[in-house]
Design a protein around this motif. Structure first.
Motif, PDB file in Angstrom:
ATOM      1  N   LEU A   8       0.826  -1.203   0.000  1.00 19.95           N
ATOM      2  CA  LEU A   8       0.000   0.000   0.000  1.00 19.95           C
ATOM      3  C   LEU A   8       0.863   1.258   0.000  1.00 19.95           C
ATOM      4  O   LEU A   8       0.559   2.227  -0.703  1.00 19.95           O
ATOM      5  CB  LEU A   8      -0.940   0.003   1.212  1.00 19.95           C
ATOM      6  CG  LEU A   8      -1.980  -1.108   1.250  1.00 19.95           C
ATOM      7  CD1 LEU A   8      -2.753  -1.072   2.568  1.00 19.95           C
ATOM      8  CD2 LEU A   8      -2.925  -1.025   0.072  1.00 19.95           C
ATOM      9  N   GLN A  11       2.319   1.768  -3.498  1.00 18.35           N
ATOM     10  CA  GLN A  11       1.289   2.270  -4.407  1.00 18.35           C
ATOM     11  C   GLN A  11       1.001   3.749  -4.131  1.00 18.35           C
ATOM     12  O   GLN A  11       0.816   4.535  -5.056  1.00 18.35           O
ATOM     13  CB  GLN A  11       0.010   1.448  -4.289  1.00 18.35           C
ATOM     14  CG  GLN A  11       0.152   0.026  -4.779  1.00 18.35           C
ATOM     15  CD  GLN A  11       0.579  -0.031  -6.228  1.00 18.35           C
ATOM     16  OE1 GLN A  11       1.745  -0.227  -6.545  1.00 18.35           O
ATOM     17  NE2 GLN A  11      -0.363   0.163  -7.115  1.00 18.35           N
ATOM     18  N   TYR A  41      -5.328   4.204  -1.630  1.00 15.82           N
ATOM     19  CA  TYR A  41      -4.217   3.450  -1.039  1.00 15.82           C
ATOM     20  C   TYR A  41      -3.849   4.005   0.335  1.00 15.82           C
ATOM     21  O   TYR A  41      -3.565   3.246   1.264  1.00 15.82           O
ATOM     22  CB  TYR A  41      -3.003   3.450  -1.975  1.00 15.82           C
ATOM     23  CG  TYR A  41      -3.237   2.620  -3.208  1.00 15.82           C
ATOM     24  CD1 TYR A  41      -3.243   1.228  -3.139  1.00 15.82           C
ATOM     25  CD2 TYR A  41      -3.494   3.209  -4.441  1.00 15.82           C
ATOM     26  CE1 TYR A  41      -3.488   0.452  -4.265  1.00 15.82           C
ATOM     27  CE2 TYR A  41      -3.735   2.450  -5.571  1.00 15.82           C
ATOM     28  CZ  TYR A  41      -3.727   1.075  -5.477  1.00 15.82           C
ATOM     29  OH  TYR A  41      -3.981   0.313  -6.585  1.00 15.82           O
ATOM     30  N   CYS A  44      -6.631   2.991   2.870  1.00 15.86           N
ATOM     31  CA  CYS A  44      -6.525   1.567   3.201  1.00 15.86           C
ATOM     32  C   CYS A  44      -5.301   1.289   4.067  1.00 15.86           C
ATOM     33  O   CYS A  44      -5.364   0.459   4.989  1.00 15.86           O
ATOM     34  CB  CYS A  44      -6.506   0.730   1.932  1.00 15.86           C
ATOM     35  SG  CYS A  44      -8.095   0.763   1.062  1.00 15.86           S
ATOM     36  N   ARG A  45      -4.227   1.994   3.806  1.00 13.01           N
ATOM     37  CA  ARG A  45      -3.012   1.834   4.622  1.00 13.01           C
ATOM     38  C   ARG A  45      -3.277   2.306   6.046  1.00 13.01           C
ATOM     39  O   ARG A  45      -2.908   1.634   7.025  1.00 13.01           O
ATOM     40  CB  ARG A  45      -1.868   2.615   3.988  1.00 13.01           C
ATOM     41  CG  ARG A  45      -0.562   2.515   4.750  1.00 13.01           C
ATOM     42  CD  ARG A  45       0.532   3.259   4.051  1.00 13.01           C
ATOM     43  NE  ARG A  45       0.211   4.687   3.960  1.00 13.01           N
ATOM     44  CZ  ARG A  45       1.074   5.614   3.611  1.00 13.01           C
ATOM     45  NH1 ARG A  45       2.306   5.282   3.280  1.00 13.01           N
ATOM     46  NH2 ARG A  45       0.729   6.875   3.549  1.00 13.01           N
ATOM     47  N   THR A  48      -5.609  -0.153   7.796  1.00 11.21           N
ATOM     48  CA  THR A  48      -4.889  -1.396   8.107  1.00 11.21           C
ATOM     49  C   THR A  48      -3.974  -1.199   9.294  1.00 11.21           C
ATOM     50  O   THR A  48      -3.948  -2.037  10.209  1.00 11.21           O
ATOM     51  CB  THR A  48      -4.089  -1.872   6.877  1.00 11.21           C
ATOM     52  OG1 THR A  48      -5.004  -2.095   5.796  1.00 11.21           O
ATOM     53  CG2 THR A  48      -3.332  -3.150   7.177  1.00 11.21           C
ATOM     54  N   LEU A  66     -12.665  -3.158   4.419  1.00 13.55           N
ATOM     55  CA  LEU A  66     -12.526  -3.076   2.965  1.00 13.55           C
ATOM     56  C   LEU A  66     -13.860  -3.380   2.284  1.00 13.55           C
ATOM     57  O   LEU A  66     -14.229  -2.737   1.299  1.00 13.55           O
ATOM     58  CB  LEU A  66     -11.430  -4.021   2.473  1.00 13.55           C
ATOM     59  CG  LEU A  66      -9.999  -3.702   2.930  1.00 13.55           C
ATOM     60  CD1 LEU A  66      -9.027  -4.773   2.438  1.00 13.55           C
ATOM     61  CD2 LEU A  66      -9.558  -2.323   2.489  1.00 13.55           C
ATOM     62  N   VAL A 102      -6.435  -3.263  -4.043  1.00 13.15           N
ATOM     63  CA  VAL A 102      -6.083  -3.461  -2.631  1.00 13.15           C
ATOM     64  C   VAL A 102      -6.601  -4.814  -2.156  1.00 13.15           C
ATOM     65  O   VAL A 102      -5.867  -5.609  -1.557  1.00 13.15           O
ATOM     66  CB  VAL A 102      -6.662  -2.323  -1.755  1.00 13.15           C
ATOM     67  CG1 VAL A 102      -6.537  -2.658  -0.273  1.00 13.15           C
ATOM     68  CG2 VAL A 102      -5.973  -1.006  -2.079  1.00 13.15           C
TER      69      VAL A 102
END
Length: 110
Positions: A8, A11, A41, A44-45, A48, A66, A102
């Protein structure tokens, strides 16, 4: 999980480079779409990182989030289509495309 977060991050960093290049070339519309993709990205990073180490959360919580993103952004895409909002259709499609990438890389951490 580290490999997934590293992916991630790569990206995200590649996206930032794309944005800078597109803006320097005067391609603002393309840069805006690159920003939307890059932002996915980054989101989501962040999610996470926040959920991966939380007691009782871990990969199941990341996967659930997600899926919530997929449902929310999918609904936004449908709404944009219903209203004939071509710009937002493309933005939502761009976001979902990045999210699918992702998700496709997520099983690698399980």
């Amino acid at each position: 999980m580290k490999d997934f977060i590293d992916y991630l991050t790569r990206q995200y960093e590649a996206g930032r480079e794309d944005i800078a290049k597109l803006e320097s070339e005067g391609c603002q519309d393309e840069a805006n779409f690159a920003k939307a993709r890059t932002n996915i990205y980054d989101i989501c990073r962040t999610v996470t990182n926040a959920l991966a180490d939380r007691p009782g959360a871990g990969t199941a919580a990341v996967k659930a989030q997600l899926e919530r993103f997929r449902a929310t952004w999918g609904a936004a895409l449908e709404k944009a289509r219903e209203h004939g909002d071509a710009r937002n259709v493309v933005i939502e499609e761009t976001k979902l495309e990045a999210l699918e990438d992702v998700i496709a890389h997520f099983p690698e951490v399980e």
